[in-house]
Design a protein around this motif. Structure first.
Motif, mmCIF file in Angstrom:
data_model
loop_
_atom_site.group_PDB
_atom_site.id
_atom_site.type_symbol
_atom_site.label_atom_id
_atom_site.label_comp_id
_atom_site.label_asym_id
_atom_site.label_seq_id
_atom_site.Cartn_x
_atom_site.Cartn_y
_atom_site.Cartn_z
ATOM 1 N N LEU A 217 0.009 19.769 -10.978
ATOM 2 C CA LEU A 217 0.479 20.544 -12.127
ATOM 3 C C LEU A 217 0.089 22.011 -11.988
ATOM 4 C CD1 LEU A 217 1.908 20.298 -14.870
ATOM 5 C CD2 LEU A 217 -0.324 19.882 -15.910
ATOM 6 N N LEU B 56 4.934 14.481 -9.210
ATOM 7 C CA LEU B 56 4.862 15.919 -9.456
ATOM 8 C C LEU B 56 4.665 16.697 -8.161
ATOM 9 C CD1 LEU B 56 2.636 16.030 -12.681
ATOM 10 C CD2 LEU B 56 5.098 16.429 -12.522
ATOM 11 N N PRO C 145 10.358 16.768 -14.759
ATOM 12 C CA PRO C 145 9.496 17.290 -15.819
ATOM 13 C C PRO C 145 9.778 16.663 -17.175
ATOM 14 C CG PRO C 145 10.233 19.080 -14.434
ATOM 15 C CD PRO C 145 11.006 17.860 -13.995
ATOM 16 N N ILE D 158 -3.286 14.277 -11.707
ATOM 17 C CA ILE D 158 -2.153 14.921 -12.375
ATOM 18 C C ILE D 158 -2.352 16.435 -12.432
ATOM 19 C CG2 ILE D 158 -0.959 15.166 -14.588
ATOM 20 C CD1 ILE D 158 -1.322 12.228 -15.072
ATOM 21 N N LEU E 111 -5.972 14.225 -18.702
ATOM 22 C CA LEU E 111 -5.511 14.994 -17.541
ATOM 23 C C LEU E 111 -6.481 14.794 -16.378
ATOM 24 C CD1 LEU E 111 -4.328 18.345 -19.174
ATOM 25 C CD2 LEU E 111 -2.899 16.579 -18.134
ATOM 26 N N LEU F 246 8.729 21.900 -17.663
ATOM 27 C CA LEU F 246 7.435 21.397 -17.217
ATOM 28 C C LEU F 246 6.298 22.235 -17.793
ATOM 29 C CD1 LEU F 246 5.945 19.359 -15.471
ATOM 30 C CD2 LEU F 246 6.062 20.972 -13.596
ATOM 31 N N CYS F 247 6.467 23.555 -17.840
ATOM 32 C CA CYS F 247 5.428 24.413 -18.410
ATOM 33 C C CYS F 247 5.200 24.102 -19.879
ATOM 34 C CB CYS F 247 5.811 25.883 -18.236
ATOM 35 S SG CYS F 247 5.878 26.447 -16.515
ATOM 36 N N ALA G 244 3.234 20.918 -20.046
ATOM 37 C CA ALA G 244 1.855 21.156 -19.613
ATOM 38 C C ALA G 244 1.032 21.781 -20.733
ATOM 39 C CB ALA G 244 1.841 22.058 -18.379
ATOM 40 N N GLY H 256 1.217 11.788 -10.473
ATOM 41 C CA GLY H 256 0.791 12.944 -9.695
ATOM 42 C C GLY H 256 1.549 13.092 -8.391
ATOM 43 N N TRP I 133 0.378 18.983 -23.197
ATOM 44 C CA TRP I 133 -0.601 18.027 -22.684
ATOM 45 C C TRP I 133 -2.027 18.567 -22.805
ATOM 46 C CZ3 TRP I 133 2.382 16.964 -17.486
ATOM 47 C CH2 TRP I 133 3.500 16.167 -17.772
#
Length: 386
Positions: free
Chosen positions: A312, A228, A128, A308, A304, A246-247, A250, A225, A253
Protein backbone atom coordinates in the motif's frame (compact mmCIF):
# COMPACT_ATOMS: atom_id res chain seq x y z
CA UNK A 1 -16.05 -14.72 6.23
CA UNK A 2 -14.17 -17.61 4.69
CA UNK A 3 -15.38 -19.28 1.54
CA UNK A 4 -14.68 -22.83 0.44
CA UNK A 5 -17.16 -22.87 -2.38
CA UNK A 6 -17.35 -20.23 -5.09
CA UNK A 7 -20.40 -21.67 -6.81
CA UNK A 8 -20.00 -21.90 -10.58
CA UNK A 9 -16.39 -20.76 -10.69
CA UNK A 10 -13.84 -22.29 -8.39
CA UNK A 11 -10.39 -20.70 -8.16
CA UNK A 12 -8.89 -24.03 -7.15
CA UNK A 13 -9.96 -25.73 -10.36
CA UNK A 14 -9.18 -23.03 -12.93
CA UNK A 15 -6.93 -20.63 -11.10
CA UNK A 16 -4.17 -20.43 -13.68
CA UNK A 17 -4.39 -18.78 -17.07
CA UNK A 18 -4.23 -21.14 -20.01
CA UNK A 19 -0.75 -21.44 -21.43
CA UNK A 20 -0.47 -21.03 -25.19
CA UNK A 21 0.25 -24.26 -26.97
CA UNK A 22 3.12 -24.78 -29.34
CA UNK A 23 0.69 -24.47 -32.24
CA UNK A 24 -0.44 -21.02 -31.15
CA UNK A 25 3.18 -19.98 -30.65
CA UNK A 26 4.00 -21.04 -34.19
CA UNK A 27 0.98 -19.13 -35.47
CA UNK A 28 2.08 -16.02 -33.60
CA UNK A 29 5.54 -16.24 -35.12
CA UNK A 30 4.42 -16.91 -38.69
CA UNK A 31 1.28 -14.79 -38.82
CA UNK A 32 1.23 -11.86 -36.37
CA UNK A 33 -1.82 -10.36 -38.06
CA UNK A 34 -3.90 -13.41 -37.29
CA UNK A 35 -2.64 -13.43 -33.71
CA UNK A 36 -3.55 -9.76 -33.33
CA UNK A 37 -7.00 -10.38 -34.75
CA UNK A 38 -7.59 -13.29 -32.37
CA UNK A 39 -6.60 -11.07 -29.44
CA UNK A 40 -8.94 -8.30 -30.60
CA UNK A 41 -11.79 -10.75 -31.15
CA UNK A 42 -11.34 -12.20 -27.68
CA UNK A 43 -11.32 -8.74 -26.10
CA UNK A 44 -14.42 -7.71 -28.03
CA UNK A 45 -16.24 -10.86 -26.96
CA UNK A 46 -15.38 -10.29 -23.29
CA UNK A 47 -16.42 -6.63 -23.37
CA UNK A 48 -19.67 -7.27 -25.26
CA UNK A 49 -20.63 -9.92 -22.71
CA UNK A 50 -20.91 -7.15 -20.11
CA UNK A 51 -23.98 -5.78 -21.88
CA UNK A 52 -25.99 -8.79 -20.77
CA UNK A 53 -24.60 -8.66 -17.22
CA UNK A 54 -24.88 -5.01 -16.27
CA UNK A 55 -28.07 -2.95 -16.38
CA UNK A 56 -28.15 0.27 -18.35
CA UNK A 57 -26.66 3.23 -16.51
CA UNK A 58 -29.21 6.09 -16.20
CA UNK A 59 -26.55 8.82 -15.89
CA UNK A 60 -24.78 7.84 -19.11
CA UNK A 61 -27.45 6.92 -21.64
CA UNK A 62 -25.08 7.59 -24.54
CA UNK A 63 -22.47 5.11 -23.28
CA UNK A 64 -22.38 1.55 -24.58
CA UNK A 65 -19.88 -1.28 -24.31
CA UNK A 66 -20.29 -1.98 -28.01
CA UNK A 67 -18.62 1.33 -28.86
CA UNK A 68 -15.56 0.27 -26.86
CA UNK A 69 -15.59 -3.20 -28.39
CA UNK A 70 -15.60 -1.78 -31.93
CA UNK A 71 -12.31 0.08 -31.47
CA UNK A 72 -9.00 -1.23 -32.82
CA UNK A 73 -7.75 -1.82 -29.26
CA UNK A 74 -10.86 -2.74 -27.27
CA UNK A 75 -9.13 -3.58 -23.99
CA UNK A 76 -7.10 -0.36 -23.96
CA UNK A 77 -10.17 1.68 -24.86
CA UNK A 78 -12.05 0.05 -22.00
CA UNK A 79 -9.20 0.70 -19.57
CA UNK A 80 -9.07 4.41 -20.44
CA UNK A 81 -12.84 4.95 -20.32
CA UNK A 82 -14.11 6.68 -17.16
CA UNK A 83 -17.68 5.82 -18.17
CA UNK A 84 -16.90 2.11 -18.25
CA UNK A 85 -15.17 2.34 -14.87
CA UNK A 86 -18.10 4.21 -13.35
CA UNK A 87 -20.57 1.72 -14.81
CA UNK A 88 -18.85 -1.30 -13.30
CA UNK A 89 -18.01 0.51 -10.05
CA UNK A 90 -21.67 1.22 -9.36
CA UNK A 91 -22.46 -2.49 -9.69
CA UNK A 92 -19.51 -3.58 -7.54
CA UNK A 93 -20.56 -1.07 -4.87
CA UNK A 94 -24.12 -2.34 -4.60
CA UNK A 95 -25.01 -3.84 -1.19
CA UNK A 96 -25.52 -7.34 -2.61
CA UNK A 97 -22.38 -7.51 -4.75
CA UNK A 98 -19.54 -9.94 -4.22
CA UNK A 99 -21.51 -13.13 -3.69
CA UNK A 100 -20.61 -16.42 -5.30
CA UNK A 101 -23.43 -16.01 -7.81
CA UNK A 102 -22.51 -12.43 -8.75
CA UNK A 103 -22.16 -12.47 -12.57
CA UNK A 104 -19.85 -9.45 -12.55
CA UNK A 105 -17.41 -11.19 -10.19
CA UNK A 106 -17.54 -14.22 -12.45
CA UNK A 107 -16.75 -11.97 -15.43
CA UNK A 108 -13.76 -10.45 -13.62
CA UNK A 109 -12.57 -13.90 -12.57
CA UNK A 110 -12.78 -15.40 -16.06
CA UNK A 111 -11.31 -12.30 -17.67
CA UNK A 112 -8.24 -12.42 -15.46
CA UNK A 113 -7.70 -16.06 -16.42
CA UNK A 114 -7.38 -15.08 -20.07
CA UNK A 115 -3.96 -14.98 -21.70
CA UNK A 116 -4.46 -11.40 -22.93
CA UNK A 117 -2.37 -9.06 -20.72
CA UNK A 118 -4.55 -6.06 -21.60
CA UNK A 119 -7.67 -7.84 -20.39
CA UNK A 120 -5.85 -8.60 -17.16
CA UNK A 121 -5.11 -4.91 -16.76
CA UNK A 122 -8.85 -4.21 -16.84
CA UNK A 123 -9.38 -6.54 -13.88
CA UNK A 124 -6.44 -5.05 -11.98
CA UNK A 125 -7.85 -1.54 -12.46
CA UNK A 126 -10.85 -2.57 -10.34
CA UNK A 127 -8.72 -4.17 -7.63
CA UNK A 128 -8.68 -1.03 -5.40
CA UNK A 129 -12.47 -0.90 -5.37
CA UNK A 130 -12.91 -4.66 -5.03
CA UNK A 131 -10.38 -5.08 -2.23
CA UNK A 132 -11.62 -1.92 -0.52
CA UNK A 133 -15.21 -3.07 -0.42
CA UNK A 134 -14.18 -6.61 0.53
CA UNK A 135 -11.98 -5.62 3.48
CA UNK A 136 -14.44 -2.98 4.67
CA UNK A 137 -17.31 -5.46 4.71
CA UNK A 138 -15.21 -8.13 6.40
CA UNK A 139 -14.23 -5.80 9.23
CA UNK A 140 -17.47 -3.85 9.56
CA UNK A 141 -19.56 -4.19 12.69
CA UNK A 142 -22.47 -5.79 10.82
CA UNK A 143 -20.33 -8.29 8.91
CA UNK A 144 -22.33 -11.18 10.37
CA UNK A 145 -25.41 -10.10 8.43
CA UNK A 146 -23.50 -9.30 5.24
CA UNK A 147 -24.01 -11.52 2.19
CA UNK A 148 -21.41 -14.02 1.05
CA UNK A 149 -18.25 -12.51 -0.45
CA UNK A 150 -17.18 -15.62 -2.34
CA UNK A 151 -17.21 -13.74 -5.64
CA UNK A 152 -14.74 -11.12 -4.41
CA UNK A 153 -12.59 -13.84 -2.88
CA UNK A 154 -12.50 -15.80 -6.15
CA UNK A 155 -11.08 -12.78 -8.00
CA UNK A 156 -8.48 -12.15 -5.28
CA UNK A 157 -7.50 -15.82 -5.31
CA UNK A 158 -7.12 -15.79 -9.10
CA UNK A 159 -4.64 -12.91 -8.86
CA UNK A 160 -2.84 -14.53 -5.92
CA UNK A 161 -2.59 -17.93 -7.62
CA UNK A 162 -1.18 -16.36 -10.77
CA UNK A 163 1.49 -14.63 -8.70
CA UNK A 164 2.29 -17.87 -6.86
CA UNK A 165 3.04 -19.58 -10.17
CA UNK A 166 4.97 -16.56 -11.42
CA UNK A 167 7.30 -16.56 -8.42
CA UNK A 168 7.86 -20.31 -8.62
CA UNK A 169 8.11 -20.84 -4.88
CA UNK A 170 10.96 -18.34 -4.47
CA UNK A 171 11.02 -15.34 -2.12
CA UNK A 172 11.27 -11.77 -3.34
CA UNK A 173 14.64 -10.47 -2.18
CA UNK A 174 16.65 -7.27 -2.57
CA UNK A 175 20.42 -7.05 -2.50
CA UNK A 176 21.72 -4.67 0.18
CA UNK A 177 25.33 -3.68 -0.61
CA UNK A 178 27.82 -3.22 2.19
CA UNK A 179 28.97 0.35 2.78
CA UNK A 180 32.59 -0.76 2.76
CA UNK A 181 32.27 -1.26 -0.99
CA UNK A 182 32.44 1.79 -3.30
CA UNK A 183 29.39 2.71 -5.34
CA UNK A 184 28.16 5.46 -7.65
CA UNK A 185 27.18 7.52 -4.63
CA UNK A 186 30.09 7.16 -2.21
CA UNK A 187 33.72 6.16 -1.77
CA UNK A 188 34.62 4.48 1.54
CA UNK A 189 37.17 6.36 3.60
CA UNK A 190 39.21 3.28 4.43
CA UNK A 191 39.75 0.85 1.62
CA UNK A 192 39.16 -2.63 3.05
CA UNK A 193 41.56 -5.48 2.53
CA UNK A 194 40.50 -8.37 0.32
CA UNK A 195 40.09 -10.56 3.37
CA UNK A 196 37.71 -8.00 4.89
CA UNK A 197 35.46 -7.62 1.84
CA UNK A 198 31.89 -8.44 2.78
CA UNK A 199 29.40 -9.75 0.29
CA UNK A 200 26.07 -7.94 -0.14
CA UNK A 201 23.34 -9.14 2.16
CA UNK A 202 19.90 -10.10 0.95
CA UNK A 203 16.77 -8.58 2.41
CA UNK A 204 13.54 -10.55 2.05
CA UNK A 205 10.68 -8.37 0.80
CA UNK A 206 8.24 -11.27 0.56
CA UNK A 207 8.67 -14.88 1.67
CA UNK A 208 7.79 -17.79 -0.63
CA UNK A 209 4.06 -18.00 -1.30
CA UNK A 210 1.98 -21.06 -0.51
CA UNK A 211 -0.89 -22.13 -2.80
CA UNK A 212 -4.32 -21.40 -1.34
CA UNK A 213 -7.73 -22.76 -2.31
CA UNK A 214 -9.74 -20.46 -0.03
CA UNK A 215 -9.28 -17.21 1.86
CA UNK A 216 -8.98 -18.03 5.53
CA UNK A 217 -8.80 -15.27 8.11
CA UNK A 218 -5.16 -16.09 8.87
CA UNK A 219 -4.16 -15.92 5.19
CA UNK A 220 -6.28 -12.94 4.18
CA UNK A 221 -3.59 -10.24 4.69
CA UNK A 222 -1.08 -12.19 2.61
CA UNK A 223 -3.51 -12.80 -0.25
CA UNK A 224 -4.74 -9.20 -0.37
CA UNK A 225 -1.18 -7.90 -0.03
CA UNK A 226 0.04 -10.02 -2.95
CA UNK A 227 -2.86 -8.75 -5.06
CA UNK A 228 -1.93 -5.14 -4.19
CA UNK A 229 1.69 -5.88 -5.06
CA UNK A 230 0.56 -7.19 -8.45
CA UNK A 231 -1.39 -3.94 -8.91
CA UNK A 232 1.76 -1.96 -8.08
CA UNK A 233 3.74 -3.83 -10.75
CA UNK A 234 1.36 -2.48 -13.40
CA UNK A 235 0.56 0.85 -11.75
CA UNK A 236 2.05 2.89 -14.60
CA UNK A 237 -0.70 1.47 -16.83
CA UNK A 238 -3.52 2.08 -14.38
CA UNK A 239 -5.95 4.99 -14.98
CA UNK A 240 -5.86 7.89 -12.55
CA UNK A 241 -9.36 7.23 -11.18
CA UNK A 242 -8.27 3.76 -10.11
CA UNK A 243 -5.31 5.21 -8.19
CA UNK A 244 -7.51 7.84 -6.54
CA UNK A 245 -9.92 5.07 -5.50
CA UNK A 246 -7.14 3.20 -3.72
CA UNK A 247 -5.89 6.35 -1.98
CA UNK A 248 -9.38 7.05 -0.66
CA UNK A 249 -9.73 3.55 0.74
CA UNK A 250 -6.25 3.76 2.27
CA UNK A 251 -7.26 6.96 4.08
CA UNK A 252 -10.42 5.27 5.36
CA UNK A 253 -8.56 2.13 6.42
CA UNK A 254 -6.18 4.25 8.50
CA UNK A 255 -9.05 5.63 10.57
CA UNK A 256 -10.57 8.95 11.48
CA UNK A 257 -8.88 12.35 11.49
CA UNK A 258 -6.28 12.88 14.19
CA UNK A 259 -4.08 15.80 15.18
CA UNK A 260 -1.03 13.63 14.50
CA UNK A 261 -1.60 13.91 10.77
CA UNK A 262 -0.98 17.67 10.98
CA UNK A 263 2.46 17.28 12.56
CA UNK A 264 4.07 17.86 9.20
CA UNK A 265 2.48 21.30 8.98
CA UNK A 266 5.09 22.47 11.48
CA UNK A 267 7.91 21.85 9.00
CA UNK A 268 9.00 23.83 5.96
CA UNK A 269 7.68 21.06 3.70
CA UNK A 270 4.07 21.28 4.84
CA UNK A 271 2.89 22.16 1.34
CA UNK A 272 4.56 19.12 -0.20
CA UNK A 273 1.49 18.32 -2.26
CA UNK A 274 0.96 21.84 -3.62
CA UNK A 275 3.17 21.70 -6.69
CA UNK A 276 2.24 24.52 -9.01
CA UNK A 277 -0.13 26.16 -6.53
CA UNK A 278 0.33 29.55 -4.91
CA UNK A 279 -1.75 29.10 -1.76
CA UNK A 280 -1.68 26.85 1.25
CA UNK A 281 -4.67 24.63 1.85
CA UNK A 282 -5.45 22.41 4.77
CA UNK A 283 -5.88 18.66 4.70
CA UNK A 284 -9.65 19.07 5.00
CA UNK A 285 -9.71 21.17 1.84
CA UNK A 286 -7.61 18.54 0.10
CA UNK A 287 -10.19 15.95 1.03
CA UNK A 288 -12.88 18.10 -0.57
CA UNK A 289 -10.82 18.56 -3.75
CA UNK A 290 -10.00 14.87 -4.07
CA UNK A 291 -13.55 13.74 -3.45
CA UNK A 292 -13.08 12.42 0.09
CA UNK A 293 -15.89 13.70 2.26
CA UNK A 294 -18.04 12.52 5.10
CA UNK A 295 -21.03 12.36 2.78
CA UNK A 296 -19.13 9.93 0.54
CA UNK A 297 -17.40 7.47 2.88
CA UNK A 298 -14.87 5.02 1.47
CA UNK A 299 -14.45 1.96 3.64
CA UNK A 300 -13.94 1.62 7.37
CA UNK A 301 -10.98 1.40 9.75
CA UNK A 302 -9.39 -2.04 9.44
CA UNK A 303 -6.32 -3.84 10.81
CA UNK A 304 -3.25 -2.99 8.75
CA UNK A 305 -0.62 -5.71 9.06
CA UNK A 306 2.69 -5.23 7.27
CA UNK A 307 1.62 -7.64 4.50
CA UNK A 308 -1.00 -5.09 3.41
CA UNK A 309 0.75 -1.90 4.49
CA UNK A 310 3.98 -2.56 2.57
CA UNK A 311 2.47 -2.71 -0.96
CA UNK A 312 0.00 0.00 0.00
CA UNK A 313 2.82 2.41 0.82
CA UNK A 314 4.55 1.60 -2.47
CA UNK A 315 1.40 2.52 -4.35
CA UNK A 316 1.00 5.75 -2.37
CA UNK A 317 4.64 6.60 -3.05
CA UNK A 318 4.02 6.27 -6.78
CA UNK A 319 0.90 8.44 -6.55
CA UNK A 320 2.87 11.13 -4.72
CA UNK A 321 6.05 11.09 -6.80
CA UNK A 322 4.90 9.90 -10.23
CA UNK A 323 5.48 12.82 -12.65
CA UNK A 324 2.51 11.89 -14.85
CA UNK A 325 -0.02 11.52 -12.03
CA UNK A 326 -2.94 13.93 -11.82
CA UNK A 327 -3.17 16.45 -9.00
CA UNK A 328 -6.23 14.59 -7.67
CA UNK A 329 -4.14 11.44 -7.24
CA UNK A 330 -1.38 13.38 -5.47
CA UNK A 331 -3.85 15.11 -3.16
CA UNK A 332 -5.64 11.88 -2.29
CA UNK A 333 -2.31 10.13 -1.64
CA UNK A 334 -1.22 13.02 0.58
CA UNK A 335 -4.27 12.62 2.78
CA UNK A 336 -3.78 8.85 2.94
CA UNK A 337 -0.10 9.12 3.93
CA UNK A 338 -0.94 11.65 6.65
CA UNK A 339 -3.58 9.37 8.13
CA UNK A 340 -1.34 6.32 7.89
CA UNK A 341 1.34 8.25 9.76
CA UNK A 342 -1.17 9.09 12.48
CA UNK A 343 -2.31 5.47 12.61
CA UNK A 344 1.28 4.23 12.88
CA UNK A 345 2.01 6.74 15.63
CA UNK A 346 -0.97 5.59 17.68
CA UNK A 347 -0.31 1.88 17.09
CA UNK A 348 3.44 2.36 17.67
CA UNK A 349 4.43 0.62 14.42
CA UNK A 350 8.03 1.66 13.65
CA UNK A 351 7.85 0.43 10.05
CA UNK A 352 4.79 2.54 9.29
CA UNK A 353 6.20 5.65 11.00
CA UNK A 354 9.55 5.38 9.21
CA UNK A 355 7.97 4.70 5.80
CA UNK A 356 5.45 7.55 5.95
CA UNK A 357 8.01 10.06 7.23
CA UNK A 358 10.39 8.99 4.48
CA UNK A 359 7.71 9.69 1.89
CA UNK A 360 7.28 13.20 3.27
CA UNK A 361 11.02 13.77 3.21
CA UNK A 362 11.17 12.73 -0.44
CA UNK A 363 8.27 15.01 -1.29
CA UNK A 364 9.92 17.90 0.53
CA UNK A 365 13.12 17.54 -1.49
CA UNK A 366 11.10 17.17 -4.68
CA UNK A 367 9.17 20.37 -4.01
CA UNK A 368 12.33 22.30 -3.14
CA UNK A 369 13.91 21.25 -6.43
CA UNK A 370 10.80 22.26 -8.37
CA UNK A 371 10.73 25.65 -6.67
CA UNK A 372 14.37 26.21 -7.48
CA UNK A 373 13.79 25.31 -11.13
CA UNK A 374 10.76 27.61 -11.26
CA UNK A 375 12.75 30.45 -9.70
CA UNK A 376 15.50 30.04 -12.30
CA UNK A 377 12.93 29.93 -15.10
CA UNK A 378 11.25 33.11 -13.89
CA UNK A 379 14.62 34.85 -13.75
CA UNK A 380 15.32 33.82 -17.33
CA UNK A 381 11.92 35.03 -18.53
CA UNK A 382 12.02 38.32 -16.64
CA UNK A 383 13.20 41.13 -18.96
CA UNK A 384 16.16 43.16 -17.74
CA UNK A 385 15.38 46.61 -16.36
CA UNK A 386 15.55 49.36 -18.93
Amino acid sequence: MDSNNNNNYSPSSTSSPPHPTSTSTTTTTTDPVQSWWESVSKARSRILSLSSILPSHPSSSSFSFSSLADSDRPAISFLSSPEAYSHISSSLSSPHSGSGSDPLCQWLYETYLSSDPNLRLIVLSFLPLLSGIYLSRIHSSDSSSAPSLAGFEAVLLAIYTSEVKSRGGKPVVVQIPHLSQPSLYHIPRNKPHKSQVQAPSAGVLSPPLEPQIAIKSTKRPVIVGVALDCYFKHISQMPSWSKVELCRFAAAWAGQDCACQDKFDESDDADYFLEGRNVMISSNEIEDNSGISESEPKGVRIPLPWEILQPLLRILGHCLLGPLNTQDAKDAASVAVRRLYARGSHDLVPQAILATRSLFSLIGEHVKLKRQQLRILLQMLTPPPS
